[in-house]
Enzyme design. Structure first.
Site, mmCIF file in Angstrom:
data_model
loop_
_atom_site.group_PDB
_atom_site.id
_atom_site.type_symbol
_atom_site.label_atom_id
_atom_site.label_comp_id
_atom_site.label_asym_id
_atom_site.label_seq_id
_atom_site.Cartn_x
_atom_site.Cartn_y
_atom_site.Cartn_z
ATOM 1 N N LYS A 162 -1.775 8.275 9.245
ATOM 2 C CA LYS A 162 -0.315 8.261 9.265
ATOM 3 C C LYS A 162 0.274 9.168 8.183
ATOM 4 O O LYS A 162 1.215 9.932 8.437
ATOM 5 C CB LYS A 162 0.163 6.819 9.075
ATOM 6 C CG LYS A 162 1.630 6.573 9.336
ATOM 7 C CD LYS A 162 1.914 5.082 9.209
ATOM 8 C CE LYS A 162 3.375 4.777 9.418
ATOM 9 N NZ LYS A 162 3.656 3.326 9.220
ATOM 10 N N SER A 163 -0.282 9.100 6.979
ATOM 11 C CA SER A 163 0.255 9.901 5.866
ATOM 12 C C SER A 163 0.148 11.392 6.148
ATOM 13 O O SER A 163 1.095 12.160 5.913
ATOM 14 C CB SER A 163 -0.496 9.564 4.576
ATOM 15 O OG SER A 163 -0.304 8.227 4.203
ATOM 16 N N ARG A 175 3.119 14.426 6.986
ATOM 17 C CA ARG A 175 3.176 15.640 6.176
ATOM 18 C C ARG A 175 2.925 16.893 6.998
ATOM 19 O O ARG A 175 3.501 17.952 6.729
ATOM 20 C CB ARG A 175 2.168 15.524 5.018
ATOM 21 C CG ARG A 175 2.612 14.538 3.939
ATOM 22 C CD ARG A 175 1.449 14.117 3.051
ATOM 23 N NE ARG A 175 1.858 13.316 1.896
ATOM 24 C CZ ARG A 175 2.135 12.026 1.941
ATOM 25 N NH1 ARG A 175 2.051 11.371 3.091
ATOM 26 N NH2 ARG A 175 2.495 11.375 0.845
ATOM 27 N N GLY A 198 9.309 4.391 6.602
ATOM 28 C CA GLY A 198 9.625 4.493 5.182
ATOM 29 C C GLY A 198 9.072 5.756 4.556
ATOM 30 O O GLY A 198 9.760 6.455 3.800
ATOM 31 N N SER A 238 3.224 6.399 -7.450
ATOM 32 C CA SER A 238 3.758 6.320 -6.090
ATOM 33 C C SER A 238 3.653 7.682 -5.442
ATOM 34 O O SER A 238 4.284 8.651 -5.895
ATOM 35 C CB SER A 238 5.219 5.861 -6.098
ATOM 36 O OG SER A 238 5.814 6.082 -4.826
ATOM 37 N N GLN A 260 4.805 8.502 -2.552
ATOM 38 C CA GLN A 260 6.057 8.845 -1.877
ATOM 39 C C GLN A 260 7.038 9.496 -2.841
ATOM 40 O O GLN A 260 7.651 10.521 -2.517
ATOM 41 C CB GLN A 260 6.674 7.601 -1.245
ATOM 42 C CG GLN A 260 5.907 7.069 -0.043
ATOM 43 C CD GLN A 260 6.591 5.876 0.594
ATOM 44 O OE1 GLN A 260 7.651 5.428 0.148
ATOM 45 N NE2 GLN A 260 5.991 5.351 1.644
ATOM 46 N N ASP A 290 -1.308 -0.579 1.075
ATOM 47 C CA ASP A 290 -1.035 -0.998 2.449
ATOM 48 C C ASP A 290 -2.119 -1.908 3.015
ATOM 49 O O ASP A 290 -1.931 -2.503 4.085
ATOM 50 C CB ASP A 290 -0.903 0.226 3.361
ATOM 51 C CG ASP A 290 0.388 0.978 3.124
ATOM 52 O OD1 ASP A 290 1.382 0.344 2.715
ATOM 53 O OD2 ASP A 290 0.414 2.204 3.353
#
Length: 439
Positions: A25-26, A30, A96, A169, A171, A321
């Site tokens: 997903k990450s 990107r 998010g 973090s 993000q 997560d």
């Protein structure tokens, strides 16, 4: 993904088989965003086609990129070297990661744009990302709460900053780096410990120079503004966060052996696997190889006798997560599994500490909730509960896996949200032999 209002998982026979992990997903987020920021063509293989990623695909198209789906997991992004002001609100749905990275990327261009999301995303804090961007010169107009969506960004020329994070973090770091890419001067982010480094790796793949160096007990990431990006080929590895669910089922359902192929083994993403092994899990990795600049491998989980441990707080950034599914497996371990330093879980898609504690307790598990974590004491797992997920995909999947090994069935509500990160989850689990179906 089914549109049913409930899903039920029942204890049944052992699980057997080999499956492939959905795209990470990450990296999927990107690849679309960097492809849109770049000049030229970006060809993507293995893109996760969950709701969150599709929201990001629509967003970058609204910012001026040409986005085309060529086949299952195969996408092409034609970037124009930057973002232009969209003619409508950017609706990020439940994503998010998507909205925070998009805000950072968009801040570097002379545009005005409003970001919004669904009811769940509107509850998630945004100032952790927007505050450093304001220091760089971006302006934000909050339309409701001054930390929640919707928000309108008005931006132009940004100045570089040195930003010191109090909590690692990826993000926040990524949003600052993406903004700094089009700022003036050297932007640096100092992390107390290393968080996911996908943005740094992928920026290099798109042609940017990114510096990473240890500083004291932390890490400094630096990037000079004004660097152009060039479209490239991206092969998305399997998502370790998604692979965790079938592997967890393999560990806790008696007689099971489950293999998940093509899982990313980036050391900043394998904290859960390390934790399971420390708990005594029969977890093995084979066929290590490289794909898209990341090491991947095939992971096999076999039914194991687990023992509770104190999870190192320093590991939180690498597995934030995965604590919900860790808590579910800890319910079957001997003794207590202590999980602390994970207050970030309270501001995810839901308050994941509270929801996991409530769900596990309803299933007969002993849980001690703390402000920044919880303690799960293993023992017979009664099950037999209907768990409120508050629309959180990881809460839903964690309790469904729990239900496969509990004494009685476990039902979850709002399962449609599973499609945000793991479309095909139920079908995959059924293929391994799981008794999982619409209630």
């Amino acid at each position: 993904m089914t549109t049913t209002s409930h899903l039920t998982a029942r204890p049944g026979p052992s699980l057997k088989g080999t499956v492939r992990a959905p795209g990470d997903k990450s990296i999927s987020h990107r690849s679309l965003i960097l492809g849109a920021m770049a000049s030229g063509t970006t060809e993507i293989e293995g893109l996760l086609e969950g709701d969150d990623i599709l929201a990001t695909a629509r967003a970058v198209e609204a910012f001026g990129a040409t986005v085309a789906r060529l086949g299952s997991g195969r996408w092409r992004v034609e970037g124009r070297g930057g973002f232009t002001s969209p003619d409508h609100v950017i609706d990020c749905g439940n994503a998010g990661t998507g909205v925070r990275l998009l805000i950072g990327a968009a801040a570097g261009y002379q545009i005005t744009v409003t970001f919004d999301g669904d009811a769940s995303l509107r509850k998630r804090p945004m100032k952790r990302v927007t505050a450093p961007l304001v220091r760089m010169g971006a302006r934000f107009d909050w339309q409701a709460d001054e930390d929640r969506l919707p928000v309108t960004l008005s931006s132009g020329t940004l100045a570089a900053i040195d930003y010191e994070q109090t909590v690692a973090s990826a993000q926040i770091k990524s949003a600052i780096l993406l903004a700094g890419l089009n700022g003036s001067g050297m932007t640096t982010v100092l992390e107390p410990e290393k968080s996911r480094d996908h943005t740094e790796r992928m920026l290099r793949a798109f042609g940017a120079e990114v510096g990473v160096e240890p500083v004291g007990g932390g890490w400094r990431v630096s990037l000079m503004g004004g660097q152009p990006l060039t479209g490239t080929a991206v092969s998305v590895p399997g998502d370790p966060s998604s692979a965790a669910f079938p592997l967890a089922a393999g560990l806790i359902v008696p007689g099971s052996e489950v293999t998940v192929e093509g899982v990313m083994l980036n050391p900043l993403r394998t904290g859960l696997f390390d934790t399971w092994i420390e708990m005594g899990a029969d977890l093995t990795i084979a066929n290590r190889r490289s794909s898209g600049g990341e090491e991947i491998g095939d992971i096999t989980g076999r039914h194991s006798r687990l023992t509770g441990i104190v999870v190192p707080e320093s590991r939180a950034a690498s597995m934030i997560d995965e604590y919900p599914i860790l808590a579910a497996t800890a319910a079957f371990a001997e003794g207590a599994t202590v999980m602390r330093g994970i207050g970030e879980m309270r501001v995810k898609e839901s308050d994941r500490i509270a929801l996991m504690a409530a769900g596990l307790t309803a299933c007969g598990v002993t849980v001690e909730e703390e402000p920044e974590g919880f303690i799960v004491t293993g023992g017979p797992v009664r099950g037999g509960a209907t768990v409120a997920t508050h629309g959180d995909h990881r809460i839903a999947m964690s309790h469904l896996v729990l239900g496969l090994a509990a004494q009685a069935a476990v039902t979850v509500d709002e399962p449609g949200m599973i499609a945000t990160s793991f479309p095909g989850f139920v079908k995959m689990m059924q293929g391994l032999g799981a008794d999982m179906e619409a209630a």
